[in-house]
Design an enzyme around this catalytic site. Sequence first.
Site, PDB file in Angstrom:
ATOM      1  CG  HIS A 135      -0.139   0.025   2.523  1.00 40.94           C
ATOM      2  ND1 HIS A 135       0.256   1.182   3.138  1.00 40.94           N
ATOM      3  CD2 HIS A 135       0.358  -0.989   3.283  1.00 40.94           C
ATOM      4  CE1 HIS A 135       0.938   0.889   4.233  1.00 40.94           C
ATOM      5  NE2 HIS A 135       1.010  -0.429   4.336  1.00 40.94           N
ATOM      6  CB  ILE A 165      15.462 -11.360 -10.163  1.00 40.73           C
ATOM      7  CG1 ILE A 165      14.426 -12.474 -10.058  1.00 40.73           C
ATOM      8  CG2 ILE A 165      16.884 -11.895  -9.974  1.00 40.73           C
ATOM      9  CD1 ILE A 165      14.436 -13.393 -11.273  1.00 40.73           C
TER      10      ILE A 165
HETATM   11  C1  LIG Z   1      12.784 -11.271 -16.681  1.00 41.31           C
HETATM   12  C2  LIG Z   1      14.179 -10.795 -16.361  1.00 41.31           C
HETATM   13  O1  LIG Z   1      15.151 -11.387 -16.734  1.00 41.31           O
HETATM   14  S1  LIG Z   1      14.300  -9.339 -15.449  1.00 41.31           S
HETATM   15  C3  LIG Z   1      16.022  -9.150 -15.092  1.00 41.31           C
HETATM   16  C4  LIG Z   1      16.430  -9.808 -13.793  1.00 41.31           C
HETATM   17  N1  LIG Z   1      17.876  -9.627 -13.591  1.00 41.31           N
HETATM   18  C5  LIG Z   1      18.377  -9.128 -12.468  1.00 41.31           C
HETATM   19  O2  LIG Z   1      17.672  -8.851 -11.543  1.00 41.31           O
HETATM   20  C6  LIG Z   1      19.878  -8.916 -12.468  1.00 41.31           C
HETATM   21  C7  LIG Z   1      20.365  -8.156 -11.245  1.00 41.31           C
HETATM   22  N2  LIG Z   1      21.773  -7.924 -11.360  1.00 41.31           N
HETATM   23  C8  LIG Z   1      22.682  -8.193 -10.368  1.00 41.31           C
HETATM   24  O3  LIG Z   1      22.354  -8.634  -9.261  1.00 41.31           O
HETATM   25  C9  LIG Z   1      24.132  -7.889 -10.740  1.00 41.31           C
HETATM   26  O4  LIG Z   1      24.921  -8.889 -10.145  1.00 41.31           O
HETATM   27  C10 LIG Z   1      24.603  -6.465 -10.293  1.00 41.31           C
HETATM   28  C11 LIG Z   1      23.928  -5.448 -11.220  1.00 41.31           C
HETATM   29  C12 LIG Z   1      24.261  -6.144  -8.864  1.00 41.31           C
HETATM   30  C13 LIG Z   1      26.113  -6.343 -10.417  1.00 41.31           C
HETATM   31  O5  LIG Z   1      26.519  -6.753 -11.693  1.00 41.31           O
HETATM   32  P1  LIG Z   1      28.065  -6.594 -12.123  1.00 41.31           P
HETATM   33  O6  LIG Z   1      28.438  -5.148 -12.077  1.00 41.31           O
HETATM   34  O7  LIG Z   1      28.220  -7.299 -13.439  1.00 41.31           O
HETATM   35  O8  LIG Z   1      28.853  -7.308 -10.959  1.00 41.31           O
HETATM   36  P2  LIG Z   1      29.718  -8.669 -10.976  1.00 41.31           P
HETATM   37  O9  LIG Z   1      28.874  -9.808 -11.447  1.00 41.31           O
HETATM   38  O10 LIG Z   1      30.998  -8.359 -11.698  1.00 41.31           O
HETATM   39  O11 LIG Z   1      30.008  -8.895  -9.446  1.00 41.31           O
HETATM   40  C14 LIG Z   1      30.909  -8.065  -8.703  1.00 41.31           C
HETATM   41  C15 LIG Z   1      30.966  -8.609  -7.268  1.00 41.31           C
HETATM   42  O12 LIG Z   1      29.703  -8.357  -6.626  1.00 41.31           O
HETATM   43  C16 LIG Z   1      29.101  -9.583  -6.185  1.00 41.31           C
HETATM   44  N3  LIG Z   1      27.655  -9.510  -6.477  1.00 41.31           N
HETATM   45  C17 LIG Z   1      27.086  -9.151  -7.667  1.00 41.31           C
HETATM   46  N4  LIG Z   1      25.753  -9.185  -7.566  1.00 41.31           N
HETATM   47  C18 LIG Z   1      25.469  -9.561  -6.300  1.00 41.31           C
HETATM   48  C19 LIG Z   1      24.242  -9.778  -5.614  1.00 41.31           C
HETATM   49  N5  LIG Z   1      23.075  -9.584  -6.213  1.00 41.31           N
HETATM   50  N6  LIG Z   1      24.280 -10.137  -4.318  1.00 41.31           N
HETATM   51  C20 LIG Z   1      25.494 -10.334  -3.702  1.00 41.31           C
HETATM   52  N7  LIG Z   1      26.698 -10.154  -4.309  1.00 41.31           N
HETATM   53  C21 LIG Z   1      26.672  -9.772  -5.597  1.00 41.31           C
HETATM   54  C22 LIG Z   1      29.774 -10.684  -7.018  1.00 41.31           C
HETATM   55  O13 LIG Z   1      29.735 -11.913  -6.361  1.00 41.31           O
HETATM   56  C23 LIG Z   1      31.170 -10.129  -7.178  1.00 41.31           C
HETATM   57  O14 LIG Z   1      31.871 -10.362  -5.993  1.00 41.31           O
HETATM   58  P3  LIG Z   1      33.463 -10.672  -5.995  1.00 41.31           P
HETATM   59  O15 LIG Z   1      34.100  -9.445  -6.591  1.00 41.31           O
HETATM   60  O16 LIG Z   1      33.781 -10.899  -4.563  1.00 41.31           O
HETATM   61  O17 LIG Z   1      33.630 -11.867  -6.869  1.00 41.31           O
END
Ligand SMILES: CC(=O)SCCNC(=O)CCNC(=O)[C@H](O)C(C)(C)COP(=O)(O)OP(=O)(O)OC[C@H]1O[C@@H](n2cnc3c(N)ncnc32)[C@H](O)[C@@H]1OP(=O)(O)O
Length: 206
Positions: A135, A165
């Site tokens: 809400h 996600i």
């Molecule tokens: C229908 C659909 O498909 S809708 C789309 C749904 N997609 C999503 O929600 C994607 C969300 N994206 C993410 O979570 C991504 O990981 C982001 C944007 C947070 C970061 O992406 P990038 O900049 O490429 O980061 P990268 O993968 O290089 O990771 C860097 C560090 O952060 C960490 N990290 C990245 N994402 C996360 C997360 N969500 N939670 C915890 N740690 C994370 C990695 O493990 C890595 O750690 P390390 O350096 O110790 O190895």
Amino acid sequence: MKKKLLIIGASGHGKVVADIALQMNKWENVSFLDDNTSLKETMGLEVIGTIKDLTDFIDEYEVVVGIGSNIIRKNIYELVEKMGATIPTIIHPSAVIGKHVHIGPGTVIMAGTIINCCTRIGMGCIINTGATIDHDNLIEDFVHISPGVHIAGTVKIGYCSWLGIGSVVSNNIEITSECQVGAGSVIIRNLTESGVYFGIPAKKRD
Ligand SMILES: CC(=O)SCCNC(=O)CCNC(=O)[C@H](O)C(C)(C)COP(=O)(O)OP(=O)(O)OC[C@H]1O[C@@H](n2cnc3c(N)ncnc32)[C@H](O)[C@@H]1OP(=O)(O)O
């Protein structure tokens, strides 16, 4: 209301938009525009041109932008709006939407979402599959709430932000514009600076 719908973008997100539009049973024809000129049809629906061709169709078709990237969707939305297109909202029949919920044009609400009363959602947003928004939320323009996100009551999500996600936002939180929240993160404090945040609790990436 026009009888045809044109979706800009025939990739993953655009196809889900088409699927919802077909289930809404509101348009006699659903087609795409896509800049990939080798793509002639997808899901049995025709790709009738590229974005440059939009002027040829604007009188006959309602137009929605089916592109997942917030910034690209925003730029194309603004162009389409300036051209005077009719921009509908796309709402899956299974979405549960409470009273006094406002949903802006060009916003797509996907299957299984729940949006509770008195929430306002701006234009050009994506409320993706199975997300819940409780809400009195304010979701500003061009936000993407990814699949399975849960947002508690009285939350504000700023312009062009993207919640990854399965992320969770606690009640009375404000997330400023242009934030990207990582998959599975938990937001328990206001995010006051634009940037990338992830983890439990979510912290800003250096
Ligand atoms: C229908 C659909 O498909 S809708 C789309 C749904 N997609 C999503 O929600 C994607 C969300 N994206 C993410 O979570 C991504 O990981 C982001 C944007 C947070 C970061 O992406 P990038 O900049 O490429 O980061 P990268 O993968 O290089 O990771 C860097 C560090 O952060 C960490 N990290 C990245 N994402 C996360 C997360 N969500 N939670 C915890 N740690 C994370 C990695 O493990 C890595 O750690 P390390 O350096 O110790 O190895």
